[in-house]
Motif scaffolding. Structure first.
Motif, short mmCIF file in Angstrom:
data_model
loop_
_atom_site.label_atom_id
_atom_site.label_comp_id
_atom_site.label_asym_id
_atom_site.label_seq_id
_atom_site.Cartn_x
_atom_site.Cartn_y
_atom_site.Cartn_z
N LYS A 230 -18.66 23.94 -6.76
CA LYS A 230 -19.99 24.55 -6.79
C LYS A 230 -20.08 25.69 -7.80
CE LYS A 230 -20.79 23.54 -1.93
NZ LYS A 230 -21.02 24.10 -0.61
N SER A 231 -18.95 26.38 -8.04
CA SER A 231 -19.00 27.51 -8.96
C SER A 231 -19.25 27.05 -10.38
CB SER A 231 -17.68 28.28 -8.90
OG SER A 231 -16.59 27.48 -9.34
N GLN A 232 -18.81 25.84 -10.74
CA GLN A 232 -19.02 25.32 -12.09
C GLN A 232 -20.23 24.41 -12.16
OE1 GLN A 232 -17.16 26.32 -14.65
NE2 GLN A 232 -16.07 27.65 -13.23
N GLY A 233 -20.74 24.03 -10.98
CA GLY A 233 -21.91 23.17 -10.95
C GLY A 233 -21.64 21.78 -11.50
N HIS B 172 -7.89 39.98 -4.90
CA HIS B 172 -6.59 39.53 -5.43
C HIS B 172 -5.81 38.73 -4.38
CE1 HIS B 172 -7.17 41.66 -9.13
NE2 HIS B 172 -7.30 42.83 -8.52
N ILE B 173 -5.89 39.15 -3.12
CA ILE B 173 -5.23 38.39 -2.05
C ILE B 173 -5.85 36.99 -1.94
CG2 ILE B 173 -4.93 38.23 0.46
CD1 ILE B 173 -4.67 41.31 0.46
N PHE B 174 -7.18 36.94 -1.98
CA PHE B 174 -7.90 35.66 -1.91
C PHE B 174 -7.43 34.73 -3.03
CE2 PHE B 174 -11.16 32.64 -2.86
CZ PHE B 174 -11.77 32.33 -1.66
N ASN B 175 -7.41 35.22 -4.25
CA ASN B 175 -7.01 34.39 -5.39
C ASN B 175 -5.60 33.84 -5.22
OD1 ASN B 175 -9.43 34.66 -6.71
ND2 ASN B 175 -8.75 36.31 -8.04
N THR B 176 -4.67 34.70 -4.80
CA THR B 176 -3.28 34.27 -4.62
C THR B 176 -3.17 33.18 -3.56
OG1 THR B 176 -2.46 36.46 -5.26
CG2 THR B 176 -0.95 35.04 -4.04
N LEU B 177 -3.80 33.41 -2.42
CA LEU B 177 -3.71 32.45 -1.32
C LEU B 177 -4.40 31.13 -1.67
CD1 LEU B 177 -4.35 34.71 1.82
CD2 LEU B 177 -2.17 33.91 0.90
N ILE C 89 -21.48 43.68 -1.16
CA ILE C 89 -20.32 42.83 -1.44
C ILE C 89 -20.40 42.39 -2.91
CG2 ILE C 89 -19.12 40.66 -0.93
CD1 ILE C 89 -18.82 42.53 1.34
N GLU C 90 -19.30 42.53 -3.65
CA GLU C 90 -19.30 42.20 -5.07
C GLU C 90 -19.62 40.72 -5.30
OE1 GLU C 90 -15.57 43.27 -6.74
OE2 GLU C 90 -15.73 45.38 -6.20
N ASP C 91 -20.30 40.45 -6.42
CA ASP C 91 -20.70 39.08 -6.75
C ASP C 91 -19.50 38.15 -6.87
OD1 ASP C 91 -23.34 39.78 -6.75
OD2 ASP C 91 -23.50 40.02 -8.93
N ARG C 92 -18.41 38.66 -7.43
CA ARG C 92 -17.24 37.79 -7.62
C ARG C 92 -16.64 37.38 -6.27
NH1 ARG C 92 -12.33 41.68 -9.87
NH2 ARG C 92 -12.48 43.32 -8.28
N LEU C 93 -16.73 38.27 -5.27
CA LEU C 93 -16.25 37.91 -3.93
C LEU C 93 -17.19 36.92 -3.27
CD1 LEU C 93 -14.79 40.98 -1.99
CD2 LEU C 93 -13.68 38.82 -2.57
N ILE C 94 -18.50 37.16 -3.40
CA ILE C 94 -19.48 36.24 -2.83
C ILE C 94 -19.27 34.85 -3.41
CG2 ILE C 94 -21.94 35.64 -2.77
CD1 ILE C 94 -22.55 38.62 -2.59
N SER C 95 -19.03 34.77 -4.71
CA SER C 95 -18.80 33.48 -5.36
C SER C 95 -17.60 32.77 -4.75
CB SER C 95 -18.58 33.69 -6.86
OG SER C 95 -18.17 32.49 -7.49
N ARG C 96 -16.51 33.51 -4.54
CA ARG C 96 -15.30 32.89 -3.98
C ARG C 96 -15.46 32.52 -2.52
NH1 ARG C 96 -14.17 35.12 -8.43
NH2 ARG C 96 -12.28 34.64 -9.62
N PHE C 97 -16.14 33.37 -1.76
CA PHE C 97 -16.37 33.06 -0.35
C PHE C 97 -17.21 31.79 -0.19
CE2 PHE C 97 -15.96 37.81 0.99
CZ PHE C 97 -14.60 37.72 0.81
N ASN C 98 -17.99 31.46 -1.21
CA ASN C 98 -18.84 30.26 -1.16
C ASN C 98 -18.18 29.03 -1.77
OD1 ASN C 98 -21.13 31.27 0.20
ND2 ASN C 98 -21.85 32.27 -1.67
#
Length: 493
Positions: free
Chosen positions: A104-107, A275-280, A301-310
């Motif tokens: 979804k992040s790249q569409g 950073h923890i999210f990315n590693t895991l 909440i930062e946009d980059r975190l929202i993107s990853r949470f989604n």
């Protein structure tokens, strides 16, 4: 019969509108009308409203679904309804293509054709090479040596066996069961569960962790509240232990964080989570999160975190419906080895509608009072004991109670009442249900319309006027309404 079928015979449908995106929408909408008649409204909203028609060519319709999980669920549970609708709208040669959004992040969707259950083009997960065995880091070795000291923070009572599945949590429940069997190796990582207080988010997340531990899939399962994570992080900074803190979390196999809305505005904490999210995630470790509302609605909440949470699956848990509330009460009683009069169970299920926690609180208080007073738990004892929790009168009746009474009276189902059928007994029952809802509760026209199949307020007004005229001009109709009111009042006692 959908309007589309009336406009064009099946044979002309293929030739005239080949490769038309706008016509794909008309075809799919016609299919949805048929599908909606055969499944309940909540399931329809959950599984079919997010689908987007892409194209229609020849006898082939292509639709886009949000994830692999969506496709699998629809194929497993609703394929019969989908196929019937396609054949009815397009014809016997109807063919369906699924376009599944894998990233979804790249569409960039990966399209797979599924005329048969086992025939599909390779997806991203099929073609991904097996990850080579990574060398064990010093941090991981330390983590493994200290495994005996590791506390998962899981409540052993929170298991799938004590979690009641209903329409209110069906998607989250199915995803949770799937993750428990194969954490980190699925299309919904992270899993984000959101909803109001006391609806069972924590129970469901911890059930995953307990299942993973019980089946020995991994011992590195951790449940932590966002508040504890933030406090421990601040303490690590103050004590100069930030490297140990980070290393610990990056070696978790199943990380469960509750109430992430409390990370809002905490910039340093969010950076560490990032950073923890990315590693895991890169190591195919499972991440499970909860929030009190959709991630995109949490300010701070930062946009980059929202993107990853989604990246994975985000799903809500709603307030339990009447049948689910009854099942929850019965399950709680069974756990305590207690049997109650069905009238008592029905009284609690009818009057406690907000969340699971309130239901459980009522049962605990009732059993505690019983053990102290040694009185029989009848309806009168229940009302007296729970009077501070349950405040009921005819203006606090639920729409579900009225729905149940009307369905029983006319021998129809809730799906009939909320569907599009225009059969006389169903249409009359639907109008009476709307009339009684307005007469006996404080619900707005909009709320009543939404409850009975997503209808607008003008439909409700028409129903009110129709029934009002009938009871004014007919003694028989007036008696029918009075009988129904008596039944509803008894059910709410």
């Amino acid at each position: 019969m959908p309007e589309l079928i009336q406009q064009a015979p099946t044979g002309n449908l293929q030739a005239t509108h080949s490769q038309s995106g706008s016509f794909a929408e008309k075809v799919w909408n016609a299919c949805l009308e048929l599908i909606q008649e055969n499944i309940n409204s909540l399931a329809f909203k959950t599984w079919f409203l997010p689908i987007r028609p892409l194209s229609f060519s020849g006898s082939e319709l292509t639709i886009e679904v949000p994830s692999q999980f969506f496709y699998e669920w629809i194929e497993e549970n609703y394929s019969v309804h989908v196929k019937q609708a396609l054949r009815q709208v397009i014809g016997p040669e109807a063919k369906l293509m699924y376009s599944i959004v894998m990233d979804k992040s790249q569409g960039q969707p990966v399209t797979i054709e599924l005329p048969h259950q086992n025939a599909h083009a390779p997806t991203e997960s099929d073609t991904k090479p097996e990850r080579a065995q990574e060398p064990v880091s010093a941090e991981r070795e330390r983590f493994e040596r200290n495994r005996t000291k590791f506390e998962s923070n899981l409540n052993p009572k929170y298991t799938f066996s004590t979690l009641i599945r209903g329409d209110c949590n069906s998607l989250a429940f199915a995803a949770a069961k799937s993750i428990a069997q194969n954490p980190g190796q699925n299309a919904f990582n992270p899993l984000v569960i959101y909803g109001g207080v006391g609806l069972g988010k924590t129970h469901m997340m911890q059930a995953i962790g307990n299942s993973v531990l019980e089946n020995r899939i991994s011992g590195a399962v951790l449940y932590v509240s966002s508040e504890k994570f933030a406090i421990d992080f601040v303490n690590a900074i103050q004590n100069g232990n930030i490297q140990e803190f980070s290393a610990f979390y990056r070696n978790i196999d199943v990380l469960i964080i509750d109430d992430i809305q409390f990370f809002a505005g905490k910039e340093k904490t969010q950076e560490e989570i990032f950073h923890i999210f990315n590693t895991l995630h890169q190591a195919n470790k499972q991440i499970i999160l909860s929030a009190d509302r959709p991630i995109k609605e949490i300010k701070g909440i930062e946009d980059r975190l929202i993107s990853r949470f989604n990246w994975g699956l985000s799903t809500d848990i709603q307030a339990p419906d009447y049948e689910t509330r009854k099942a929850i009460i019965q399950s709680k009683l069974k756990q305590n080895g207690v049997n109650l009069d069905p009238a008592v169970i029905e009284f609690i299920a009818t009057n406690v509608t907000n969340n699971v926690r309130e239901l459980e609180g009522c049962i605990v208080k009732l059993l505690a009072a019983h053990s102290l007073d040694n009185q029989e738990i009848d309806l009168q004892f229940t009302k007296s004991t729970l009077k501070d929790i349950i405040r009921y009168n005819t203006k606090q009746l639920t729409l579900e109670t009225i729905e149940k009474a009307v369905c029983s009276f006319f021998s129809i189902t809730p799906n009939d009442l909320k569907g599009k059928s225009k059969k006389k007994e169903i249409a009359v029952g639907r109008q009476i249900a709307m009339y009684l809802s307005k007469d006996m509760t404080d619900s707005s026209l909009k709320t009543i319309g939404l409850h009975f199949g997503g209808r607008d307020h003008s439909t409700v007004i028409h129903a009110l006027n129709t029934i009002e005229k009938k009871i004014t001009s007919s003694n028989e109709e007036r008696k029918k309404i009075e009988e129904l009111k008596k039944r509803i009042e008894i059910m709410s006692m």
